[in-house]
Scaffold this active site. Structure first.
Site, PDB file in Angstrom:
ATOM      1  CD  GLU A  61      -0.379 -16.734  51.508  1.00 54.61           C
ATOM      2  OE1 GLU A  61      -0.987 -15.670  51.259  1.00 54.61           O
ATOM      3  OE2 GLU A  61       0.045 -17.501  50.617  1.00 54.61           O
ATOM      4  CE  LYS A 148      -0.364 -12.201  49.451  1.00 60.00           C
ATOM      5  NZ  LYS A 148      -1.089 -13.494  49.239  1.00 60.00           N
ATOM      6  CB  CYS A 182       1.755 -15.719  48.490  1.00 58.75           C
ATOM      7  SG  CYS A 182       1.075 -16.962  47.343  1.00 58.75           S
TER       8      CYS A 182
END
Length: 342
Positions: A61, A148, A182
């Site tokens: 990430e 995200k 994540c």
């Protein structure tokens, strides 16, 4: 090698053989406040992975642009801080435009090395930043991106939220490829959307290097009947710019230059729940495994979350894939045509 998939045998009696594909995770730290140097570092690792036969390379990430671990940006409720604003200015300067010259460089790299690449990056769209996964093909093409959907805790103060228009799963010769970033991996409805798109190689770039994270990755591999590749940065205190206001953890003082502040834990898990490589909590480096794509079908015999083990008459998910725009401009011609259809 000209083929992206190595077949273990020719087709026999009309039945497709198992296919083996080598994948590599790069566990390494960003070069903070220096995107060109970060790209140089990425290129070195991609070339090394490709030389060892990898056909897919995954980075953590926010590798390009940097995960701002411990950064506070001067933020507190009701407080505005000039030093924090300037810290954000530097962070914004390290982010990249998509598409843009950095994306073109990465695409050229994958063309030269004949690999698929999934790269964690901080994307800037105007002055809003997004935590993004970028996808590239061995033909040197930028395939697209995933933003995200839900930044975690203080991330929400510095990153925008993605929408349903960037949750791709790419059907490639090495398998159906997608990503969750994540703690998106803790969102069961988002995982279900990826399963419904047929994901087979589930990339999970993350900043979570905890031991507990391993349990989540194991669960997703079993739940989704897919290979899970989780990539996390390995960072020392000295990898970060000097700043007196960092808070790396809430349980220990990490001020020594060689102190580990992101311990990695990158891992590769099969659809049958077997740990194929990792987790590595020790150092930067490459984590590599050979995936037998036949394991996807073997796993789905007993459990298919969006197939024979689903109950759409009771539980049903609707995913809105339309882009969410703050402002939509309409020309007079478009507006007139629109009015004529009312």
């Amino acid at each position: 090698m000209s083929s992206t998939v190595k077949n273990t045998a020719d087709r026999v009696d009309g039945v497709a053989p198992s296919s083996i594909v080598r994948v590599t995770i790069v566990q390494a730290s960003t070069v903070y406040n220096n995107t060109p140097a970060t790209l140089d570092k990425a290129e070195k690792y991609v070339v090394e992975a490709a030389s060892k036969g990898a056909k897919l390379v995954l980075f953590p990430e926010a590798f390009v642009g940097g995960y701002p671990r411990g950064f506070r940006f001067g933020l507190a409720t009701g407080v505005h801080n000039e030093e924090g604003r300037d810290e954000f200015r530097k962070y914004h300067a390290s982010a990249i435009k998509v598409p843009g010259p950095e994306v073109e460089r990465l695409a050229e790299l994958t063309g030269k090395t004949n690999v698929y690449l999934v790269m964690g990056a901080i994307e800037k769209d105007g002055y809003t930043l997004y935590c993004t996964a970028l996808f590239f093909s061995p033909q040197g093409q930028f395939l697209g991106k995933h933003r995200k959907l839900m930044p975690t805790t203080l991330e929400r103060c510095i990153w925008g939220q993605g929408d349903g228009s960037t949750i791709p799963v790419y059907d490639t010769p090495i398998g159906k490829l997608g990503a969750a970033i994540c703690w998106e991996n803790r969102m069961p409805l988002y995982r279900t959307a990826l399963y419904a798109k047929g994901i087979e190689i589930y990339c999970a770039p993350t900043a979570d290097g905890s031991k507990e994270w391993q349990s989540s990755m194991m669960h997703i591999a079993l739940e989704g009947g897919c290979f899970v590749l989780s990539a996390c940065q390995f960072c020392l205190r000295k990898d970060f710019p000097d700043h007196p206001d960092y808070l790396f953890t809430d349980w220990e003082d990490y001020k020594e230059h060689d102190a580990i502040v992101s311990q990695g834990g990158s891992v590769i898990i099969s659809p049958l729940g077997q740990v194929l490589a990792g987790p590595n909590f020790e150092s930067e480096g490459l984590i590599t495994a050979d995936l037998d794509l036949g394991d996807v079908a073997r796993a789905k015999l007993y459990f298919d979350a969006v197939g024979h083990y689903s109950r759409p008459d009771v539980l049903h998910l609707t995913v809105n894939e339309h882009p969410k725009k703050t402002v939509t401009f309409m020309t007079k011609v478009e507006k007139a045509e629109d009015d004529s259809n009312k």
